[in-house]
Design a protein around this motif. Structure first.
Motif, short mmCIF file in Angstrom:
data_model
loop_
_atom_site.label_atom_id
_atom_site.label_comp_id
_atom_site.label_asym_id
_atom_site.label_seq_id
_atom_site.Cartn_x
_atom_site.Cartn_y
_atom_site.Cartn_z
N GLY A 297 -10.27 15.33 45.79
CA GLY A 297 -9.89 14.08 45.14
C GLY A 297 -10.47 12.88 45.86
O GLY A 297 -11.47 12.99 46.60
N SER A 298 -9.81 11.72 45.67
CA SER A 298 -10.37 10.47 46.17
C SER A 298 -9.98 10.20 47.63
O SER A 298 -10.50 9.25 48.23
CB SER A 298 -9.90 9.32 45.28
OG SER A 298 -8.49 9.30 45.27
N ALA A 299 -9.08 11.00 48.19
CA ALA A 299 -8.68 10.90 49.61
C ALA A 299 -8.59 9.46 50.11
O ALA A 299 -9.28 9.08 51.05
CB ALA A 299 -9.65 11.72 50.48
N PRO A 300 -7.71 8.64 49.49
CA PRO A 300 -7.67 7.22 49.85
C PRO A 300 -7.38 6.98 51.33
O PRO A 300 -7.83 5.98 51.90
CB PRO A 300 -6.53 6.66 48.98
CG PRO A 300 -5.88 7.80 48.32
CD PRO A 300 -6.77 8.98 48.39
N ASP A 301 -6.69 7.94 51.96
CA ASP A 301 -6.34 7.74 53.38
C ASP A 301 -7.56 7.69 54.29
O ASP A 301 -7.53 7.08 55.35
CB ASP A 301 -5.35 8.83 53.85
CG ASP A 301 -5.85 10.24 53.52
OD1 ASP A 301 -6.46 10.43 52.44
OD2 ASP A 301 -5.67 11.14 54.35
#
Ligand code: IPM
Ligand code: MG
Length: 378
Positions: A297-301
């Motif tokens: 996914g976009s792994a915002p962290d």
């Protein structure tokens, strides 16, 4: 040859990893004499911020005009409280349905270089591998434009009686076209197809079995087997080497492919191709529409921190060359470059061995990993 690629970087780590896929494709284009033209499109959270909707009609229309679509990732915490229809993930579903890419190929294998990042014990891997090697190599063929993701959903009642529902419904033709893709994939691999369902409980799964049983006789050289999804989830960590091709529904494929990614070392390694039916318009020349994206996914962290593993995205570019453009040699060149970089010990954090220093691994960021792949293609 010239190819037009719809590029949807998306959110979170999407833009960083997709820029590396572009760098790699361009380097390859220079080497092999191809031109890749990119049409950059907004979808996901960034499109919500700009246009108030996750998948603007222009994005879908423009994507349809291109030869293939390359997507980073969509989503992030800032859009999590929006109503379902307005969440970034809707963009993915809208693109999949809008482009008609019903067959999602998710290969998962354990590269020998990543054995140290696999949580399974060597003897578990060896026991189920036909050649007794500590590895596995499977392909999940996930139905992508039907089932519970697209069935009727809603809410009824109120107060403590409020209820919510989602519907799993499959038509015979939807199951059949997916299974045919899976059978054809199996024919090019080790000739084993396992159909995964929940036929002991669900009527839709019983239809999957009926269709599989009916068409299996057309694929006599493929060994067809059936597993319930709960058993399959267990078998994947108990004896992954037993699997060749797994064909399954949208939701079961979603869940099983995340599980398969962990045993392949990291979700940061797995690429995917989503394919439609061959287009019979003469102008399109039997072309198959394809959408290519890493399964992570976009792994915002970790976004913007130079920590993301760009390899799943780069390998998705290789799948695009293979399946949409028929550029097998070029696809193999990318895969060989990734393998060479791993041989040299380059590892992003997610694929480092637990004892990485002892193994002579070099922990690098997104940029250094991408640069190392480029160097192999010089
Ligand atoms: C995937 C993802 C998506 C899915 C989400 C982001 C909607 O998990 O591609 O596996 O469930 O299909
Ligand atoms: Mg998923």
């Amino acid at each position: 040859m010239k190819y037009s690629i719809a590029l949807v970087p998306g959110d979170g780590i999407g833009p960083e990893v997709s820029s590396w896929a572009v760098n790699v494709l361009d380097a390859l284009g220079d080497k092999f004499g191809h031109t890749f033209n990119y049409v950059e499109l907004l979808a996901g959270g960034c499109a919500i911020d700009r246009y108030g909707q996750p998948l603007p009609a222009d994005t879908l229309e423009a994507a349809k005009q291109c030869d293939a679509l390359l997507l980073g990732a969509v989503g992030g915490p800032q859009w999590e409280n929006l109503p379902g229809e307005l969440r970034p993930e809707r963009a993915l579903l809208g693109l999949r349905a809008g482009l008609g890419v019903f067959a999602n190929l998710r290969p998962a294998s354990l590269l020998p270089q990543l054995a140290g990042a696999c949580p399974l014990k060597d003897d578990v891997l060896k026991a189920s591998n036909p050649e007794g090697k500590p590895s596995f190599d499977l392909l999940i063929v996930r139905e992508l434009t039907g089932g519970i993701y697209f069935g009727q959903r809603g809410r009824k009642g109120s107060g403590k009686d409020e209820a919510a529902f989602d519907t799993e419904m499959y038509a015979r033709w939807e199951i059949e076209r997916l299974l045919r893709v899976a059978y054809e994939a199996a024919a090019k691999r080790r000739k084993k197809l396992c159909v995964v369902d929940k036929a002991n409980v669900m009527e839709s799964s019983r239809l999957w079995r009926e269709v599989a049983q009916a068409i299996s006789s057309e694929y006599k050289d493929i060994e067809t087997s059936f597993l319930y999804v709960d058993n399959c989830a267990m078998q994947l960590i108990r004896a992954p080497g037993q699997f060749d091709v797994i064909a399954t529904s949208n939701i079961f494929g979603d869940i099983l492919s995340d599980e398969a990614s962990v045993i392949s070392g990291s979700i940061g390694m797995l690429a995917s191709a989503s394919l439609g039916a061959a287009d019979d318009l003469p102008a399109k020349n039997g072309r198959v529409m394809g959408m290519y994206e890493p399964i992570h996914g976009s792994a915002p962290d970790i976004a913007g921190k130079d920590l993301a593993n760009p390899l799943a995205m780069i390998l998705s570019g290789a799948m695009m060359l293979r399946y949409s453009f028929g550029l097998e040699k070029e696809a193999c060149a990318i895969e060989a470059a990734v393998s060479a970089v791993l041989d040299k010990g380059f590892r992003t954090k997610d694929i480092a061995s637990r004892d990485s220093a002892l193994c002579g691994e070099k922990i690098v960021g997104t940029r250094e990993m991408g640069t190392a792949v480029l160097k192999e293609l010089e």
